[in-house]
Design an enzyme around this catalytic site. Structure first.
Site, mmCIF file in Angstrom:
data_model
loop_
_atom_site.group_PDB
_atom_site.id
_atom_site.type_symbol
_atom_site.label_atom_id
_atom_site.label_comp_id
_atom_site.label_asym_id
_atom_site.label_seq_id
_atom_site.Cartn_x
_atom_site.Cartn_y
_atom_site.Cartn_z
ATOM 1 N N ASN A 83 1.235 -1.287 0.113
ATOM 2 C CA ASN A 83 -0.270 0.106 0.080
ATOM 3 C C ASN A 83 0.977 1.465 0.059
ATOM 4 O O ASN A 83 1.886 2.076 0.647
ATOM 5 C CB ASN A 83 -1.356 -0.021 1.519
ATOM 6 C CG ASN A 83 0.309 -0.202 2.548
ATOM 7 O OD1 ASN A 83 0.137 -0.586 3.084
ATOM 8 N ND2 ASN A 83 -1.178 0.819 3.823
ATOM 9 N N GLU A 92 0.141 5.097 0.511
ATOM 10 C CA GLU A 92 -0.775 6.842 0.806
ATOM 11 C C GLU A 92 0.064 7.780 0.200
ATOM 12 O O GLU A 92 1.058 7.582 -0.030
ATOM 13 C CB GLU A 92 -0.712 6.055 2.433
ATOM 14 C CG GLU A 92 -1.562 5.040 2.949
ATOM 15 C CD GLU A 92 -1.316 4.803 4.231
ATOM 16 O OE1 GLU A 92 -1.341 6.405 5.235
ATOM 17 O OE2 GLU A 92 -2.199 4.020 5.141
ATOM 18 N N CYS A 149 -4.077 0.969 -2.628
ATOM 19 C CA CYS A 149 -3.881 -0.345 -2.497
ATOM 20 C C CYS A 149 -2.886 -1.542 -2.568
ATOM 21 O O CYS A 149 -2.739 -1.441 -3.626
ATOM 22 C CB CYS A 149 -5.229 -1.317 -1.842
ATOM 23 S SG CYS A 149 -6.438 -0.850 -1.359
ATOM 24 N N GLU A 187 -3.109 -5.000 -3.185
ATOM 25 C CA GLU A 187 -3.367 -5.655 -4.605
ATOM 26 C C GLU A 187 -3.702 -4.745 -5.750
ATOM 27 O O GLU A 187 -3.181 -5.437 -6.111
ATOM 28 C CB GLU A 187 -4.947 -6.496 -3.745
ATOM 29 C CG GLU A 187 -5.016 -6.835 -2.686
ATOM 30 C CD GLU A 187 -5.489 -6.133 -1.066
ATOM 31 O OE1 GLU A 187 -4.625 -4.459 -1.242
ATOM 32 O OE2 GLU A 187 -5.554 -6.454 -0.139
ATOM 33 N N CYS A 197 -9.891 -5.027 0.795
ATOM 34 C CA CYS A 197 -11.507 -4.493 0.880
ATOM 35 C C CYS A 197 -12.298 -4.888 -0.328
ATOM 36 O O CYS A 197 -11.967 -5.363 -1.326
ATOM 37 C CB CYS A 197 -10.897 -2.767 0.768
ATOM 38 S SG CYS A 197 -10.371 -2.852 -0.917
ATOM 39 N N CYS A 216 -10.820 -4.034 -3.507
ATOM 40 C CA CYS A 216 -9.744 -4.354 -4.588
ATOM 41 C C CYS A 216 -10.614 -6.686 -4.857
ATOM 42 O O CYS A 216 -9.289 -6.917 -5.284
ATOM 43 C CB CYS A 216 -8.729 -4.747 -3.359
ATOM 44 S SG CYS A 216 -8.040 -3.833 -3.147
#
Ligand code: THU
Length: 135
Positions: free
Chosen positions: A49, A51, A60, A62, A93, A96
């Site tokens: 991930n 940010e 993310c 994935e 999530c 994903c």
């Protein structure tokens, strides 16, 4: 289950997810995620991930792995291993899950730093997923 119950290939994928998790850029959530995909040909593609100060731009782990893999010329993935420092092992999530489904992933290995491992089918995590047959 524990990781030593996995096949050698799955353990290799899990080790790659553990390693790439350390590259996560997560200064805001402090929640590092590592993901490793296995392609149909047996290649391992990793992502973490990333940010951003504009929080909505966060990527993310994935998705990062899928985008990286497709950029390297891969078209189908079979298995993903996802590692976090969360108990129980964190699950991807919704967004994903859809992306993993679209790119062919069928098995999802969830793991954490406590050594807990769960193996799921993506169909159980995302029933009745979105499918669009292109003309
Ligand atoms: N995150 C992932 O990398 N994958 C998921 O499936 C869910 C959430 C990341 C995004 C953000 O950097 C952090 O976890 C906390 O939400």
């Amino acid at each position: 289950m524990r990781g030593d119950a996995l096949s050698g290939e799955d353990r290799e994928l899990l080790a790659a997810a553990h390693a790439v998790r350390l590259h996560a850029h997560a200064p805001y959530s402090r929640f590092r995620v590592g993901a490793a995909l296995r392609t149909a040909e047996g290649a391992v593609i990793v992502g973490c991930n990333v940010e951003n100060v504009v929080l909505g731009e966060t990527v993310c782990a994935e998705k990062s792995a899928i985008v990286g893999g497709v950029s390297q010329g891969h078209q189908r993935f079979q298995v993903v291993a996802i590692v976090t420092d969360h108990r129980p092992a964190a699950s991807p999530c919704g967004s994903c899950r859809q992306m993993l489904f679209t790119w062919g992933v069928e098995r999802v290995i969830l793991a954490n730093l406590s050594g807990e491992v769960e193996v799921w089918s993506l169909a159980d995590l995302l029933p009745r997923s979105f499918v669009l047959e292109l003309p």
